[in-house]
Design a protein around this motif. Structure first.
Motif, PDB file in Angstrom:
ATOM      1  N   ALA A 187       0.869  -1.189   0.000  1.00 31.11           N
ATOM      2  CA  ALA A 187       0.000   0.000   0.000  1.00 31.11           C
ATOM      3  C   ALA A 187       0.898   1.228   0.000  1.00 31.11           C
ATOM      4  O   ALA A 187       1.869   1.297   0.761  1.00 31.11           O
ATOM      5  CB  ALA A 187      -0.914   0.006   1.210  1.00 31.11           C
TER       6      ALA A 187
ATOM      7  N   HIS B 198      -7.468  11.886   4.289  1.00 32.11           N
ATOM      8  CA  HIS B 198      -8.147  10.839   5.049  1.00 32.11           C
ATOM      9  C   HIS B 198      -7.431  10.637   6.379  1.00 32.11           C
ATOM     10  O   HIS B 198      -6.308  10.132   6.428  1.00 32.11           O
ATOM     11  CB  HIS B 198      -8.186   9.532   4.267  1.00 32.11           C
TER      12      HIS B 198
ATOM     13  N   ARG C  47      -3.210   5.114  -0.839  1.00 32.27           N
ATOM     14  CA  ARG C  47      -3.958   5.631   0.291  1.00 32.27           C
ATOM     15  C   ARG C  47      -3.611   7.101   0.494  1.00 32.27           C
ATOM     16  O   ARG C  47      -2.454   7.445   0.699  1.00 32.27           O
ATOM     17  CB  ARG C  47      -3.645   4.822   1.550  1.00 32.27           C
TER      18      ARG C  47
ATOM     19  N   GLU D  86      -2.364  -0.487  -4.071  1.00 30.87           N
ATOM     20  CA  GLU D  86      -3.380   0.377  -3.477  1.00 30.87           C
ATOM     21  C   GLU D  86      -2.737   1.698  -3.056  1.00 30.87           C
ATOM     22  O   GLU D  86      -1.700   1.719  -2.401  1.00 30.87           O
ATOM     23  CB  GLU D  86      -3.999  -0.298  -2.259  1.00 30.87           C
TER      24      GLU D  86
ATOM     25  N   TYR E  76       1.170   5.100   0.780  1.00 27.85           N
ATOM     26  CA  TYR E  76       0.611   6.272   1.452  1.00 27.85           C
ATOM     27  C   TYR E  76       1.190   7.481   0.741  1.00 27.85           C
ATOM     28  O   TYR E  76       2.403   7.594   0.591  1.00 27.85           O
ATOM     29  CB  TYR E  76       0.984   6.263   2.940  1.00 27.85           C
TER      30      TYR E  76
ATOM     31  N   HIS F  69      -6.049   7.075   7.253  1.00 24.14           N
ATOM     32  CA  HIS F  69      -4.797   6.720   6.583  1.00 24.14           C
ATOM     33  C   HIS F  69      -3.626   7.481   7.199  1.00 24.14           C
ATOM     34  O   HIS F  69      -2.541   6.922   7.381  1.00 24.14           O
ATOM     35  CB  HIS F  69      -4.877   7.012   5.089  1.00 24.14           C
TER      36      HIS F  69
END
Length: 129
Positions: free
Chosen positions: A50, A82, A77, A75, A52, A85
């Motif tokens: 993931a 958010h 994030r 993915e 960020y 996250h």
């Protein structure tokens, strides 16, 4: 004086952000073509990753461009807008620094990789033919 400086940088982000996103879209690299079985294996590997990121961060754009070049469905994030996250990033990596790649191995151990150059190096070493 602080409010003036903050207003200046907020305005600068509002003006430059869309320009940076447009440049990213226009200069998208063509993705690597793999046979379906190889791409399925890559897709499976990417499920444990993931990224960020902030949308208009130039270092995040660099990593996203490499992800496109290598055809990696990692993915993404948004740690800027958010809170969940952002909190997970802070708790896991110890800083609100992006880009940051969360790598979870088969045993459930998590490693946080910061710095765009290190992330690009990891992606190339792991997914380049």
């Amino acid at each position: 004086m602080k409010p003036v400086i903050r207003a200046f940088f907020k305005t600068l982000r509002l003006v430059l952000g869309p320009v940076m996103l447009l440049k990213e879209r226009v200069t998208q690299p063509k993705g690597v073509q793999r046979d379906p079985a190889a791409q399925a294996a890559v897709d499976l590997q990417c499920q444990s990753l993931a990224l960020y990121q902030f949308n208009t961060c130039p270092f995040c754009i660099k990593v996203r461009q490499e992800m496109r070049r290598l055809s990696l469905p990692i993915e993404k994030r948004d740690a800027q807008h958010h809170a969940a996250h952002r909190d997970e990033l802070l708790q896991g990596s110890g800083a609100n620094k992006v880009p940051c790649l969360k790598i979870t191995d088969a045993n459930g151990h998590t490693q946080w990789l910061q710095d765009s150059t290190a992330i690009v190096g990891y992606l190339r070493a792991s997914f380049q033919r």
